[in-house]
Design a protein around this motif. Structure first.
Motif, PDB file in Angstrom:
ATOM      1  N   THR A   1       0.679  -1.356   0.139  1.00  0.00           N
ATOM      2  CA  THR A   1       0.038  -0.230   0.162  1.00  0.00           C
ATOM      3  C   THR A   1       0.872   1.350   0.196  1.00  0.00           C
ATOM      4  N   ARG A   2       2.140   1.185  -0.098  1.00  0.00           N
ATOM      5  CA  ARG A   2       3.127   2.178   0.009  1.00  0.00           C
ATOM      6  C   ARG A   2       3.336   2.746  -1.563  1.00  0.00           C
ATOM      7  N   SER A   3       3.128   4.118  -1.634  1.00  0.00           N
ATOM      8  CA  SER A   3       3.512   4.742  -3.031  1.00  0.00           C
ATOM      9  C   SER A   3       4.942   4.820  -3.150  1.00  0.00           C
ATOM     10  N   LEU A   4       5.349   5.143  -4.246  1.00  0.00           N
ATOM     11  CA  LEU A   4       6.971   5.638  -4.454  1.00  0.00           C
ATOM     12  C   LEU A   4       7.372   6.452  -3.553  1.00  0.00           C
ATOM     13  N   GLU A   5       6.429   7.775  -3.552  1.00  0.00           N
ATOM     14  CA  GLU A   5       6.980   8.801  -2.568  1.00  0.00           C
ATOM     15  C   GLU A   5       7.235   8.275  -1.067  1.00  0.00           C
ATOM     16  N   GLN A   6       6.452   7.299  -0.549  1.00  0.00           N
ATOM     17  CA  GLN A   6       6.548   6.727   0.655  1.00  0.00           C
ATOM     18  C   GLN A   6       7.631   5.747   0.669  1.00  0.00           C
ATOM     19  N   PHE A   7       7.892   5.164  -0.315  1.00  0.00           N
ATOM     20  CA  PHE A   7       9.002   4.272  -0.344  1.00  0.00           C
ATOM     21  C   PHE A   7      10.321   5.176  -0.149  1.00  0.00           C
ATOM     22  N   LEU A   8      10.558   6.177  -0.913  1.00  0.00           N
ATOM     23  CA  LEU A   8      11.562   6.918  -0.774  1.00  0.00           C
ATOM     24  C   LEU A   8      11.769   7.594   0.787  1.00  0.00           C
ATOM     25  N   ALA A   9      10.655   7.991   1.218  1.00  0.00           N
ATOM     26  CA  ALA A   9      10.612   8.413   2.629  1.00  0.00           C
ATOM     27  C   ALA A   9      11.236   7.220   3.587  1.00  0.00           C
ATOM     28  N   ASP A  10      10.530   6.055   3.321  1.00  0.00           N
ATOM     29  CA  ASP A  10      11.009   4.927   4.150  1.00  0.00           C
ATOM     30  C   ASP A  10      12.527   4.772   3.905  1.00  0.00           C
ATOM     31  N   LEU A  11      12.908   4.644   2.793  1.00  0.00           N
ATOM     32  CA  LEU A  11      14.471   4.608   2.642  1.00  0.00           C
ATOM     33  C   LEU A  11      15.258   5.660   3.619  1.00  0.00           C
ATOM     34  N   GLU A  12      14.804   6.876   3.687  1.00  0.00           N
ATOM     35  CA  GLU A  12      15.381   7.850   4.361  1.00  0.00           C
ATOM     36  C   GLU A  12      15.296   7.658   5.853  1.00  0.00           C
ATOM     37  N   LYS A  13      14.168   6.962   6.399  1.00  0.00           N
ATOM     38  CA  LYS A  13      13.947   6.555   7.552  1.00  0.00           C
ATOM     39  C   LYS A  13      14.887   5.379   8.178  1.00  0.00           C
ATOM     40  N   VAL A  14      15.033   4.315   7.077  1.00  0.00           N
ATOM     41  CA  VAL A  14      15.888   3.210   7.400  1.00  0.00           C
ATOM     42  C   VAL A  14      17.464   4.059   7.661  1.00  0.00           C
TER      43      VAL A  14
END
Length: 185
Positions: free
Chosen positions: A93-106
């Motif tokens: 359910t994650r968008s590409l933008e959320q994926f990129l934000a999740d990478l930043e969080k990792v």
């Protein structure tokens, strides 16, 4: 090189003929017995895992290797997401933008080592649980790789503690820090 983790004293420095489990086992068996080793810390090489199993030791990946591997993953997945993203798999359910934000969080978690780092990584992991594993001969999608790589090793409490400790370094970087530059270096 073998170092006593409690004292930091180098116990031996040897040049081995190769990196096979058999060679490392022959080298480490006597040392482990002499010092009463309980844990073998090293890189993520399968050979070291086999040596630890053979010697009845716990195996953990050192923080430097975890950090290096996670940063390389984040940089590679970020580049892929920006240049040629895989389609979002069904169930994710994650968008590409959320994926990129999740990478930043990792990245931040690896650098900052927050007290609840394991819980935060587990929460991120849940977003990507539906990403399918690759079939034989297929390349894993970026959606699967963030799921698998970010949580790999969390099957053991020791590994979770090591990874959450590793996460501290990334948190000390200034706003706008570009991890891709570090990974490319």
């Amino acid at each position: 090189m073998v170092v006593d983790d409690l004292t930091g004293i180098e116990l031996t420095i040897d040049l081995l003929d190769d990196e096979t489990a058999e060679t490392q086992l022959a080298w480490l068996r006597e040392i482990a017995e002499l010092v009463g080793a309980e844990v073998l810390t090293g890189d993520d090489a399968d050979a070291l895992k086999r040596v630890a199993d053979e010697l009845g030791l716990s195996h953990q990946m050192c923080r430097a290797h975890v950090t290096q591997n996670v940063l390389r993953l984040v940089g590679g997945l970020g580049s892929q997401a920006l240049e040629a993203p895989d389609p979002v798999p069904q169930g994710v359910t994650r968008s590409l933008e959320q994926f990129l934000a999740d990478l930043e969080k990792v990245q931040w978690l690896v650098e900052a080592h927050p007290h609840d780092g394991q819980e935060q990584l587990e929460a991120l992991h849940q977003y990507y649980c539906q990403a399918p594993a690759p079939r034989e001969g297929e390349k894993a999608s970026m959606w699967y790789r963030i799921r698998y790589q970010s949580m790999r090793g969390y099957k053991r409490p020791e590994s979770a503690l090591n990874v959450s400790s590793l996460l501290g370094w990334l948190g000390g970087q200034p706003a706008g820090y570009n991890l891709a530059e570090l990974v490319a270096a």
